[in-house]
Design a protein around this motif. Structure first.
Motif, PDB file in Angstrom:
ATOM      1  N   GLY A  81     -38.728  38.411  55.879  1.00 20.24           N
ATOM      2  CA  GLY A  81     -39.369  37.108  55.806  1.00 20.24           C
ATOM      3  C   GLY A  81     -38.529  36.007  55.189  1.00 20.24           C
ATOM      4  O   GLY A  81     -39.028  34.904  54.974  1.00 20.24           O
ATOM      5  N   ASN A  82     -37.267  36.258  54.877  1.00 19.52           N
ATOM      6  CA  ASN A  82     -36.393  35.256  54.273  1.00 19.52           C
ATOM      7  C   ASN A  82     -35.112  35.119  55.078  1.00 19.52           C
ATOM      8  O   ASN A  82     -34.746  36.008  55.848  1.00 19.52           O
ATOM      9  CB  ASN A  82     -36.038  35.634  52.832  1.00 19.52           C
ATOM     10  CG  ASN A  82     -37.240  35.589  51.929  1.00 19.52           C
ATOM     11  OD1 ASN A  82     -37.867  34.551  51.774  1.00 19.52           O
ATOM     12  ND2 ASN A  82     -37.591  36.727  51.357  1.00 19.52           N
ATOM     13  N   ILE A  83     -34.397  34.003  54.849  1.00 16.62           N
ATOM     14  CA  ILE A  83     -33.116  33.761  55.522  1.00 16.62           C
ATOM     15  C   ILE A  83     -31.995  34.198  54.589  1.00 16.62           C
ATOM     16  O   ILE A  83     -31.992  33.887  53.398  1.00 16.62           O
ATOM     17  CB  ILE A  83     -32.974  32.272  55.895  1.00 16.62           C
ATOM     18  CG1 ILE A  83     -34.069  31.888  56.894  1.00 16.62           C
ATOM     19  CG2 ILE A  83     -31.592  32.000  56.483  1.00 16.62           C
ATOM     20  CD1 ILE A  83     -34.094  30.423  57.253  1.00 16.62           C
ATOM     21  N   TRP A  84     -31.020  34.914  55.175  1.00 17.91           N
ATOM     22  CA  TRP A  84     -29.891  35.449  54.422  1.00 17.91           C
ATOM     23  C   TRP A  84     -28.595  35.006  55.080  1.00 17.91           C
ATOM     24  O   TRP A  84     -28.533  34.828  56.292  1.00 17.91           O
ATOM     25  CB  TRP A  84     -29.946  36.979  54.414  1.00 17.91           C
ATOM     26  CG  TRP A  84     -31.159  37.543  53.743  1.00 17.91           C
ATOM     27  CD1 TRP A  84     -32.426  37.560  54.219  1.00 17.91           C
ATOM     28  CD2 TRP A  84     -31.207  38.169  52.470  1.00 17.91           C
ATOM     29  NE1 TRP A  84     -33.276  38.170  53.331  1.00 17.91           N
ATOM     30  CE2 TRP A  84     -32.549  38.553  52.241  1.00 17.91           C
ATOM     31  CE3 TRP A  84     -30.262  38.456  51.496  1.00 17.91           C
ATOM     32  CZ2 TRP A  84     -32.947  39.198  51.085  1.00 17.91           C
ATOM     33  CZ3 TRP A  84     -30.665  39.107  50.342  1.00 17.91           C
ATOM     34  CH2 TRP A  84     -32.000  39.468  50.142  1.00 17.91           C
ATOM     35  N   VAL A  85     -27.521  34.867  54.285  1.00 17.95           N
ATOM     36  CA  VAL A  85     -26.188  34.525  54.791  1.00 17.95           C
ATOM     37  C   VAL A  85     -25.226  35.583  54.267  1.00 17.95           C
ATOM     38  O   VAL A  85     -25.292  35.988  53.100  1.00 17.95           O
ATOM     39  CB  VAL A  85     -25.742  33.124  54.306  1.00 17.95           C
ATOM     40  CG1 VAL A  85     -24.316  32.831  54.753  1.00 17.95           C
ATOM     41  CG2 VAL A  85     -26.675  32.055  54.816  1.00 17.95           C
ATOM     42  N   ALA A  86     -24.333  36.011  55.156  1.00 13.17           N
ATOM     43  CA  ALA A  86     -23.342  37.015  54.763  1.00 13.17           C
ATOM     44  C   ALA A  86     -22.044  36.753  55.515  1.00 13.17           C
ATOM     45  O   ALA A  86     -22.001  35.985  56.473  1.00 13.17           O
ATOM     46  CB  ALA A  86     -23.849  38.417  55.070  1.00 13.17           C
ATOM     47  N   SER A  87     -20.995  37.419  55.079  1.00 12.26           N
ATOM     48  CA  SER A  87     -19.708  37.349  55.766  1.00 12.26           C
ATOM     49  C   SER A  87     -19.714  38.356  56.905  1.00 12.26           C
ATOM     50  O   SER A  87     -20.275  39.442  56.782  1.00 12.26           O
ATOM     51  CB  SER A  87     -18.569  37.681  54.794  1.00 12.26           C
ATOM     52  OG  SER A  87     -17.359  37.852  55.502  1.00 12.26           O
ATOM     53  N   GLN A  88     -19.077  37.990  58.015  1.00 13.06           N
ATOM     54  CA  GLN A  88     -19.010  38.936  59.126  1.00 13.06           C
ATOM     55  C   GLN A  88     -18.137  40.141  58.783  1.00 13.06           C
ATOM     56  O   GLN A  88     -18.179  41.154  59.454  1.00 13.06           O
ATOM     57  CB  GLN A  88     -18.486  38.250  60.382  1.00 13.06           C
ATOM     58  CG  GLN A  88     -17.010  37.936  60.360  1.00 13.06           C
ATOM     59  CD  GLN A  88     -16.522  37.409  61.700  1.00 13.06           C
ATOM     60  OE1 GLN A  88     -17.292  37.230  62.623  1.00 13.06           O
ATOM     61  NE2 GLN A  88     -15.235  37.172  61.788  1.00 13.06           N
ATOM     62  N   HIS A  89     -17.366  40.039  57.714  1.00 17.00           N
ATOM     63  CA  HIS A  89     -16.492  41.140  57.311  1.00 17.00           C
ATOM     64  C   HIS A  89     -17.191  42.133  56.393  1.00 17.00           C
ATOM     65  O   HIS A  89     -16.592  43.118  55.972  1.00 17.00           O
ATOM     66  CB  HIS A  89     -15.242  40.582  56.622  1.00 17.00           C
ATOM     67  CG  HIS A  89     -14.519  39.568  57.459  1.00 17.00           C
ATOM     68  ND1 HIS A  89     -13.882  39.892  58.633  1.00 17.00           N
ATOM     69  CD2 HIS A  89     -14.374  38.232  57.304  1.00 17.00           C
ATOM     70  CE1 HIS A  89     -13.351  38.803  59.160  1.00 17.00           C
ATOM     71  NE2 HIS A  89     -13.640  37.778  58.380  1.00 17.00           N
TER      72      HIS A  89
END
Length: 108
Positions: A81-89
């Motif tokens: 239910g939340n938005i997350w950001v991560a590195s593609q690596h």
């Protein structure tokens, strides 16, 4: 002219000929109809679920990644239910939203 259409004097007799041919012809074609659609029990359950709005609490319980979007070396997605950001690596993801609303389709 006698007929309207400028096709000569026999346009009336041509129409009479066509009319008599249509009256004399017997239509021997068989009328076909498509079978009635039948859904399996599994497909009926899926269709019933589509008719209902998604449950925000159910999404939080599932905890899997949805609606991924990449830009550069970052990936943004919805989980629990939340938005997350991560590195593609790889590495840890950072939550960038915390609300009681259902989040969907994030873009960077």
């Amino acid at each position: 002219d006698g007929g309207g259409g400028g096709g000569g004097g026999d346009s009336g007799s041509l129409m009479d000929l066509l009319r008599s041919m249509m009256e004399a012809a017997e239509d021997t074609r068989e009328e076909l109809h498509a079978p009635h659609p039948v859904l399996s029990a599994t497909n009926q359950v899926l269709l019933d679920r589509l008719a209902q709005p998604p449950s925000p609490t159910g999404e939080k319980e599932m905890g899997y990644f949805r609606y991924p979007h990449m830009r550069g070396d970052k990936v943004v997605f919805v989980s629990e239910g939340n938005i997350w950001v991560a590195s593609q690596h790889g590495g840890p993801a950072a939550r960038v939203s915390a609300s009681y609303s259902a989040e969907a389709l994030p873009k960077l």
